[in-house]
Design a protein around this motif. Structure first.
Motif, PDB file in Angstrom:
ATOM      1  N   ARG A 100       0.802  -1.223   0.000  1.00 40.15           N
ATOM      2  CA  ARG A 100       0.000   0.000   0.000  1.00 40.15           C
ATOM      3  C   ARG A 100       0.843   1.285   0.000  1.00 40.15           C
ATOM      4  NH1 ARG A 100      -1.934  -3.163   3.456  1.00 40.15           N
ATOM      5  NH2 ARG A 100      -3.994  -3.851   3.908  1.00 40.15           N
ATOM      6  N   PHE A 101       2.078   1.198  -0.428  1.00 40.07           N
ATOM      7  CA  PHE A 101       2.920   2.393  -0.348  1.00 40.07           C
ATOM      8  C   PHE A 101       3.651   2.681  -1.641  1.00 40.07           C
ATOM      9  CE2 PHE A 101       6.052   5.094   1.958  1.00 40.07           C
ATOM     10  CZ  PHE A 101       5.132   5.926   2.546  1.00 40.07           C
ATOM     11  N   GLY A 102       3.947   1.690  -2.435  1.00 38.46           N
ATOM     12  CA  GLY A 102       4.615   1.934  -3.695  1.00 38.46           C
ATOM     13  C   GLY A 102       5.842   1.072  -3.881  1.00 38.46           C
ATOM     14  N   TYR A 103       6.588   1.370  -4.940  1.00 42.83           N
ATOM     15  CA  TYR A 103       7.805   0.644  -5.267  1.00 42.83           C
ATOM     16  C   TYR A 103       9.016   1.439  -4.819  1.00 42.83           C
ATOM     17  CZ  TYR A 103       4.963  -2.413  -8.135  1.00 42.83           C
ATOM     18  OH  TYR A 103       4.024  -3.318  -8.560  1.00 42.83           O
ATOM     19  N   PHE A 104       9.987   0.744  -4.266  1.00 40.05           N
ATOM     20  CA  PHE A 104      11.188   1.393  -3.765  1.00 40.05           C
ATOM     21  C   PHE A 104      12.415   0.611  -4.194  1.00 40.05           C
ATOM     22  CE2 PHE A 104       7.798   2.937  -1.234  1.00 40.05           C
ATOM     23  CZ  PHE A 104       8.139   4.247  -0.974  1.00 40.05           C
ATOM     24  N   VAL A 105      13.515   1.325  -4.394  1.00 42.20           N
ATOM     25  CA  VAL A 105      14.779   0.725  -4.808  1.00 42.20           C
ATOM     26  C   VAL A 105      15.777   0.922  -3.685  1.00 42.20           C
ATOM     27  CG1 VAL A 105      16.646   0.863  -6.493  1.00 42.20           C
ATOM     28  CG2 VAL A 105      14.288   1.182  -7.228  1.00 42.20           C
ATOM     29  N   VAL A 106      16.618  -0.072  -3.476  1.00 40.93           N
ATOM     30  CA  VAL A 106      17.680   0.054  -2.478  1.00 40.93           C
ATOM     31  C   VAL A 106      18.618   1.170  -2.931  1.00 40.93           C
ATOM     32  CG1 VAL A 106      19.550  -1.123  -1.286  1.00 40.93           C
ATOM     33  CG2 VAL A 106      17.506  -2.402  -1.937  1.00 40.93           C
ATOM     34  N   ASP A 107      18.843   2.147  -2.048  1.00 37.90           N
ATOM     35  CA  ASP A 107      19.658   3.321  -2.382  1.00 37.90           C
ATOM     36  C   ASP A 107      21.142   3.018  -2.203  1.00 37.90           C
ATOM     37  OD1 ASP A 107      19.402   6.426  -2.811  1.00 37.90           O
ATOM     38  OD2 ASP A 107      20.949   6.134  -1.287  1.00 37.90           O
ATOM     39  N   ILE A 108      21.977   3.746  -2.953  1.00 38.86           N
ATOM     40  CA  ILE A 108      23.426   3.541  -2.842  1.00 38.86           C
ATOM     41  C   ILE A 108      23.976   3.994  -1.490  1.00 38.86           C
ATOM     42  CG2 ILE A 108      23.852   3.609  -5.319  1.00 38.86           C
ATOM     43  CD1 ILE A 108      24.848   6.480  -4.966  1.00 38.86           C
ATOM     44  N   ASP A 109      23.181   4.711  -0.693  1.00 40.49           N
ATOM     45  CA  ASP A 109      23.605   5.081   0.660  1.00 40.49           C
ATOM     46  C   ASP A 109      23.526   3.897   1.626  1.00 40.49           C
ATOM     47  OD1 ASP A 109      24.031   7.659  -0.198  1.00 40.49           O
ATOM     48  OD2 ASP A 109      22.163   8.444   0.622  1.00 40.49           O
ATOM     49  N   THR A 110      22.978   2.769   1.183  1.00 42.46           N
ATOM     50  CA  THR A 110      22.835   1.593   2.032  1.00 42.46           C
ATOM     51  C   THR A 110      24.197   1.027   2.409  1.00 42.46           C
ATOM     52  OG1 THR A 110      20.672   0.981   1.179  1.00 42.46           O
ATOM     53  CG2 THR A 110      22.004  -0.805   2.058  1.00 42.46           C
ATOM     54  N   THR A 111      24.368   0.769   3.702  1.00 47.49           N
ATOM     55  CA  THR A 111      25.577   0.117   4.213  1.00 47.49           C
ATOM     56  C   THR A 111      25.227  -1.180   4.937  1.00 47.49           C
ATOM     57  OG1 THR A 111      25.463   1.391   6.270  1.00 47.49           O
ATOM     58  CG2 THR A 111      26.806   2.315   4.468  1.00 47.49           C
ATOM     59  N   TYR A 112      24.000  -1.631   4.803  1.00 45.46           N
ATOM     60  CA  TYR A 112      23.480  -2.784   5.530  1.00 45.46           C
ATOM     61  C   TYR A 112      24.210  -4.073   5.149  1.00 45.46           C
ATOM     62  CZ  TYR A 112      20.140  -6.187   7.296  1.00 45.46           C
ATOM     63  OH  TYR A 112      19.544  -7.225   7.959  1.00 45.46           O
ATOM     64  N   ASP A 113      24.595  -4.839   6.170  1.00 47.29           N
ATOM     65  CA  ASP A 113      25.224  -6.146   5.978  1.00 47.29           C
ATOM     66  C   ASP A 113      24.259  -7.202   6.495  1.00 47.29           C
ATOM     67  OD1 ASP A 113      27.175  -8.202   5.589  1.00 47.29           O
ATOM     68  OD2 ASP A 113      27.690  -8.052   7.710  1.00 47.29           O
ATOM     69  N   SER A 114      23.764  -8.062   5.610  1.00 46.39           N
ATOM     70  CA  SER A 114      22.728  -9.027   5.987  1.00 46.39           C
ATOM     71  C   SER A 114      23.252 -10.096   6.951  1.00 46.39           C
ATOM     72  CB  SER A 114      22.136  -9.686   4.742  1.00 46.39           C
ATOM     73  OG  SER A 114      23.134 -10.372   4.023  1.00 46.39           O
ATOM     74  N   LYS A 115      24.543 -10.378   6.926  1.00 48.53           N
ATOM     75  CA  LYS A 115      25.082 -11.399   7.837  1.00 48.53           C
ATOM     76  C   LYS A 115      25.150 -10.908   9.278  1.00 48.53           C
ATOM     77  CE  LYS A 115      27.345 -14.162   4.566  1.00 48.53           C
ATOM     78  NZ  LYS A 115      28.070 -14.532   3.600  1.00 48.53           N
ATOM     79  N   SER A 116      25.582  -9.676   9.455  1.00 49.48           N
ATOM     80  CA  SER A 116      25.713  -9.132  10.816  1.00 49.48           C
ATOM     81  C   SER A 116      24.456  -8.372  11.247  1.00 49.48           C
ATOM     82  CB  SER A 116      26.916  -8.196  10.894  1.00 49.48           C
ATOM     83  OG  SER A 116      26.696  -7.040  10.102  1.00 49.48           O
ATOM     84  N   ASN A 117      23.573  -8.081  10.290  1.00 49.37           N
ATOM     85  CA  ASN A 117      22.359  -7.302  10.550  1.00 49.37           C
ATOM     86  C   ASN A 117      22.697  -5.894  11.030  1.00 49.37           C
ATOM     87  OD1 ASN A 117      19.546  -7.171  10.381  1.00 49.37           O
ATOM     88  ND2 ASN A 117      19.284  -7.641  12.542  1.00 49.37           N
ATOM     89  N   ASN A 118      23.813  -5.351  10.555  1.00 43.40           N
ATOM     90  CA  ASN A 118      24.272  -4.012  10.937  1.00 43.40           C
ATOM     91  C   ASN A 118      24.348  -3.119   9.706  1.00 43.40           C
ATOM     92  OD1 ASN A 118      24.698  -4.474  13.718  1.00 43.40           O
ATOM     93  ND2 ASN A 118      26.603  -5.533  13.248  1.00 43.40           N
ATOM     94  N   GLY A 119      24.313  -1.823   9.953  1.00 40.02           N
ATOM     95  CA  GLY A 119      24.450  -0.842   8.883  1.00 40.02           C
ATOM     96  C   GLY A 119      23.119  -0.213   8.542  1.00 40.02           C
ATOM     97  N   ALA A 120      23.175   0.822   7.744  1.00 36.08           N
ATOM     98  CA  ALA A 120      21.971   1.580   7.365  1.00 36.08           C
ATOM     99  C   ALA A 120      21.336   0.964   6.116  1.00 36.08           C
ATOM    100  CB  ALA A 120      22.326   3.029   7.098  1.00 36.08           C
ATOM    101  N   LEU A 121      20.039   0.842   6.136  1.00 38.32           N
ATOM    102  CA  LEU A 121      19.275   0.358   4.993  1.00 38.32           C
ATOM    103  C   LEU A 121      18.416   1.510   4.500  1.00 38.32           C
ATOM    104  CD1 LEU A 121      18.396  -1.941   3.184  1.00 38.32           C
ATOM    105  CD2 LEU A 121      16.833  -2.699   4.965  1.00 38.32           C
ATOM    106  N   VAL A 122      18.619   1.918   3.239  1.00 39.22           N
ATOM    107  CA  VAL A 122      17.955   3.107   2.702  1.00 39.22           C
ATOM    108  C   VAL A 122      17.226   2.737   1.415  1.00 39.22           C
ATOM    109  CG1 VAL A 122      18.268   5.482   1.911  1.00 39.22           C
ATOM    110  CG2 VAL A 122      19.783   4.556   3.675  1.00 39.22           C
ATOM    111  N   PHE A 123      15.965   3.171   1.308  1.00 42.03           N
ATOM    112  CA  PHE A 123      15.154   2.934   0.114  1.00 42.03           C
ATOM    113  C   PHE A 123      14.701   4.255  -0.479  1.00 42.03           C
ATOM    114  CE2 PHE A 123      14.461  -0.874   2.674  1.00 42.03           C
ATOM    115  CZ  PHE A 123      14.678  -1.879   1.740  1.00 42.03           C
ATOM    116  N   ASN A 124      14.647   4.328  -1.805  1.00 41.76           N
ATOM    117  CA  ASN A 124      14.081   5.474  -2.535  1.00 41.76           C
ATOM    118  C   ASN A 124      12.904   4.993  -3.314  1.00 41.76           C
ATOM    119  OD1 ASN A 124      15.911   7.453  -1.749  1.00 41.76           O
ATOM    120  ND2 ASN A 124      17.348   6.809  -3.294  1.00 41.76           N
TER     121      ASN A 124
END
Length: 124
Positions: A100-124
């Motif tokens: 109910r919100f729209g389509y978003f793309v993972v932004d290049i500002d993302t620093t998220y690491d899925s293994k450690s679950n750390n870092g910033a996750l950014v969507f545009n």
């Protein structure tokens, strides 16, 4: 909405309205599990507040052309596809549809690491 002593939400009282009842609900509630991933979501609107910008275009800029939700939460199922190691400014990044919100793309500002679950996750 019932709030606690710290003005936080303690309880939400609502009724379930089935589609068979024929009337459209006023709003919808969507849950994110307790282990949801914190993220930032950037929503873009029209750049100008007028249909046709004039020579005074700087005065006609829409102050709400970008709305940032810095404390959003996403379902942990996105963990598999949003790792920063897969984000590239030269190619199309993973696109997700948020309910109910729209389509978003993972932004290049993302620093998220899925293994450690750390870092910033950014969507545009």
């Amino acid at each position: 909405v019932i709030k606690n002593n710290n003005n936080g939400i303690a309880e939400i009282q609502c009724t379930l309205q089935s589609r068979d009842e024929g009337t459209k609900p006023q709003s919808y509630i969507t849950w994110v599990p307790e282990n949801g991933i914190p993220c930032e979501i950037r929503v873009y609107n029209h750049l100008f507040a007028v249909t046709e910008p004039s020579d005074r275009w700087e005065e006609e800029l829409n102050p709400n052309s970008e709305i940032v939700y810095p404390k959003a939460m996403v379902d942990p199922s996105v963990r598999e596809v949003v790792d920063a190691k897969n984000v590239n400014k030269w190619t199309s990044n993973v696109a997700l549809q948020f309910e109910r919100f729209g389509y978003f793309v993972v932004d290049i500002d993302t620093t998220y690491d899925s293994k450690s679950n750390n870092g910033a996750l950014v969507f545009n």
